[in-house]
Design an enzyme around this catalytic site. Structure first.
Site, mmCIF file in Angstrom:
data_model
loop_
_atom_site.group_PDB
_atom_site.id
_atom_site.type_symbol
_atom_site.label_atom_id
_atom_site.label_comp_id
_atom_site.label_asym_id
_atom_site.label_seq_id
_atom_site.Cartn_x
_atom_site.Cartn_y
_atom_site.Cartn_z
ATOM 1 C CE1 TYR A 213 -2.726 -3.318 1.068
ATOM 2 C CE2 TYR A 213 -4.423 -1.427 0.882
ATOM 3 C CZ TYR A 213 -4.057 -2.893 1.047
ATOM 4 O OH TYR A 213 -5.070 -3.695 0.927
ATOM 5 C CE LYS B 87 2.875 -18.372 0.533
ATOM 6 N NZ LYS B 87 2.131 -19.584 0.973
ATOM 7 C CG ASP C 55 -0.408 -20.430 2.561
ATOM 8 O OD1 ASP C 55 -0.038 -20.051 3.727
ATOM 9 O OD2 ASP C 55 0.494 -21.016 1.849
ATOM 10 C CG ASP D 229 -7.703 -4.453 2.720
ATOM 11 O OD1 ASP D 229 -8.765 -4.368 3.348
ATOM 12 O OD2 ASP D 229 -7.366 -3.705 1.635
#
Ligand code: NAD
Length: 349
Positions: free
Chosen positions: A123, A186, A219, A243
């Site tokens: 972002y 991740k 995940d 988000d």
């Protein structure tokens, strides 16, 4: 005591929900609202999606309540929401997701608080057009892994911003009697950026031995949340994962109509629902006011109006539990203005 708060109605369903919140809050505390405009309408009127008077007003009043603002997809102006968070350094986004009695969900006893880093990650808004000088430079360093027609976004994770959000999350856990913080990234793939996020969170966790700390890959986290959300307490995430997981968690507890949020910095606070401007419902008085009302409840707590905040939450719970005057997303067919009147009746009783 009279409070002064900057009010940003937003667009889409924003203005109708903000009207409801103003009306209900006026039954609880005295607030002088300073109304300012952002987004498409502000662009047409003032030539700027985020006119300077908006920032000045929030800096003066320190507290703002905001309706959702539309961001064009794929092209057009950049997000006003992201700009507000970056300009005011509202680095911590807090989104509680808990099951309320009477809301029909697949899960019971969910009580998760999402703490999302709000100023960097993808972002940061550093993107390159294909074939620009910067993109060509990056492509030349990629040993053929990036093709020349790619667009490129930079994911920026810094130790300082990560430390700030991690400290915020642990402090939040201590103050709110929470037991566990789960950091989510991740880092198996994004070793530098997400690896750094974990590393700094781990360091900060050592300062809070009374709070359990664990790490999960995003995940796996999504699957775990859908299978056994009751296992989770405070989630600590970089911007983009935060988000996405916010909407996932909203889905666990009844949807975007009941998911509130707040953005905190060291000096200012801005309260807004998780949901967006839901343009297809604009002007229909159909969408649920609960998410923005619960955001206003968080604002009342921030203003030190704890009794008013409790009264507001209890009135909303009663109306939802009775299930007589509720919006479509909760299984009813009432207008949001009717639901608002019912909440006001409960406040009076
Ligand atoms: P959205 O959250 O606006 O709506 C998605 C769907 O969720 C709606 O169609 C509706 O079915 C449901 N929904 C949303 N709010 C609801 C409510 N209060 N009650 C009941 N149901 C509700 O998401 P979107 O359609 O992806 O985004 C629309 C616009 O909003 C986009 O321009 C996006 O950029 C913007 N947006 C703004 C904010 C913000 O201002 N903070 C946040 C998210 C999205």
């Amino acid at each position: 005591m009279k409070h002064k708060v900057t009010l940003i109605p937003g667009d889409g369903v924003g203005p109708e929900l903000i009207d409801i919140v103003k009306k209900i809050v006026s039954h609880l505390v005295e607030i002088e609202w300073e109304e300012v405009e952002v987004g498409e309408d502000a662009l047409k009127k003032y030539g700027d999606v985020l006119p300077s008077n908006v920032i000045e007003s929030i800096k003066k009043n320190k507290v703002a309540l905001k309706g959702p603002v539309t961001t064009p997809i794929g092209s057009g102006f950049r997000s006003v929401n992201v700009a507000l968070r970056q300009i005011l350094n509202l680095y911590a986004c807090v989104r509680p997701c808990k099951t309320y009695p009477g809301i029909n969900t697949k899960y019971e006893n969910v009580d998760i608080v999402i703490i999302r880093e709000n100023t960097e990650d993808l972002y940061a808004g550093v993107e390159f057009q294909p074939f620009s000088e910067e993109a060509n430079y990056i492509i030349s360093k990629s040993n053929g892994k990036i093709s020349k027609d790619c667009a490129i976004s930079i994911k920026a994770i810094s130790p300082s911003a990560t430390r700030k959000i991690a400290k915020f999350a642990f402090e939040y856990a201590v103050k709110n009697n929470r037991k566990k913080v789960t950091s989510v990234t991740k880092a198996n793939i994004l070793k530098y950026t997400d690896g750094l996020f974990f590393e700094v969170c781990r360091e900060v966790a050592k300062e809070y031995p009374q709070i359990e700390y664990e790490e999960k890959l995003i995940d796996n986290m999504c699957m775990q949340l859908v299978q056994k959300p009751q296992m989770y307490d405070v989630l600590l995430l970089p911007n983009l994962y935060g988000d996405i997981v916010s909407d996932l968690c909203a889905g666990l507890v009844g949807g975007l109509g009941v998911a509130p949020g707040a953005n905190f910095g060291d000096e200012y606070a801005l309260f807004e629902a998780v949901h967006g401007s839901a343009p297809k419902y604009k002007g229909l008085n159909k969408v649920n006011p609960t998410a923005l009302l619960l955001s206003a409840k968080m604002m009342l707590e921030y203003l030190g109006e704890n009794e008013a905040a409790n009264r507001l939450e209890n009135a909303i719970i009663e109306v939802i539990k009775e299930a007589k005057v509720i919006t479509y997303d909760l299984g009813g067919n009432s207008k949001n203005t009717e639901m608002a009147e019912e909440i006001i009746r409960k406040l009076g009783s």
